[in-house]
Design a protein around this motif. Structure first.
Motif, short mmCIF file in Angstrom:
data_model
loop_
_atom_site.label_atom_id
_atom_site.label_comp_id
_atom_site.label_asym_id
_atom_site.label_seq_id
_atom_site.Cartn_x
_atom_site.Cartn_y
_atom_site.Cartn_z
N SER A 150 0.81 -1.22 0.00
CA SER A 150 0.00 0.00 0.00
C SER A 150 0.84 1.27 0.00
O SER A 150 0.30 2.36 -0.16
N TYR A 171 -7.44 -3.91 -10.48
CA TYR A 171 -8.51 -3.87 -9.48
C TYR A 171 -7.98 -4.33 -8.12
O TYR A 171 -8.27 -3.71 -7.09
N ALA A 172 -7.23 -5.42 -8.12
CA ALA A 172 -6.66 -5.93 -6.86
C ALA A 172 -5.73 -4.90 -6.23
O ALA A 172 -5.76 -4.68 -5.01
N GLY A 210 -9.05 0.38 -0.63
CA GLY A 210 -10.16 -0.32 0.00
C GLY A 210 -11.47 -0.14 -0.70
O GLY A 210 -12.52 -0.09 -0.07
N MET A 211 -11.45 -0.02 -2.00
CA MET A 211 -12.65 0.23 -2.79
C MET A 211 -13.61 -0.93 -2.74
O MET A 211 -13.36 -2.02 -2.70
N LEU A 222 -5.76 -1.57 -6.69
CA LEU A 222 -6.55 -0.44 -6.22
C LEU A 222 -7.33 -0.79 -4.95
O LEU A 222 -7.42 0.01 -4.02
N LYS A 223 -7.89 -1.99 -4.90
CA LYS A 223 -8.63 -2.42 -3.71
C LYS A 223 -7.70 -2.50 -2.50
O LYS A 223 -8.08 -2.10 -1.41
N LEU A 224 -6.50 -2.97 -2.73
CA LEU A 224 -5.53 -3.07 -1.64
C LEU A 224 -5.12 -1.68 -1.14
O LEU A 224 -4.97 -1.48 0.06
N ASN A 225 -4.98 -0.74 -2.06
CA ASN A 225 -4.50 0.59 -1.68
C ASN A 225 -5.60 1.52 -1.18
O ASN A 225 -5.35 2.35 -0.32
#
Length: 128
Positions: free
Chosen positions: A62, A119-120, A127-128, A122-125
């Motif tokens: 992150s 996507y993975a 939390g989307m 962005l979700k990790l960074n």
């Protein structure tokens, strides 16, 4: 295979501009050159995080520098993969309709892989 009376120039006429391959050539070279330091950074990151806890891995991935390097690694890798596979398809698939279908499948597969990876990340960074 029947013998053709066409000259070599006549056989290649209508197959596209000789300059169209230059784009793929430079795209592969540029992304390949970019992949060298990005792959080294990726491998070093994986080695450093091999025995780390999940919280440490999430915190490391992150961080802005690591996230940007991973983002560039994903983009360069997917573009390089797509361009390389397209050249292989165009060189070795003889049937025109099958060639078009394979190039389309290659493009959609590359987009799917790139989108899933981004996507993975962005979700990790975020939390989307």
């Amino acid at each position: 295979m029947s013998k053709s009376l066409k000259t070599p120039l006549g056989r290649v006429r209508g197959l596209g501009s000789a300059r169209s391959g230059t784009h793929h050539f430079w795209l592969q070279r540029l992304t390949g050159a970019a992949m060298v330091p990005l792959t080294i950074a990726f491998v070093l990151t994986v080695i450093c995080l091999a025995d780390a806890s999940q919280a440490t891995v999430i915190a490391t991935l992150s961080s802005p520098l690591v996230a940007i390097l991973l983002f560039l690694f994903i983009i360069a890798g997917v573009v390089h993969m797509r361009a390389g596979m397209q050249v292989i398809i165009e060189d070795y698939v003889e049937t025109e309709s099958l060639k078009i279908l394979a190039v389309l499948a290659n493009t959609f597969f590359s987009l799917l892989v790139g989108a899933a990876c981004l996507y993975a990340l962005l979700k990790l960074n975020f939390g989307m």
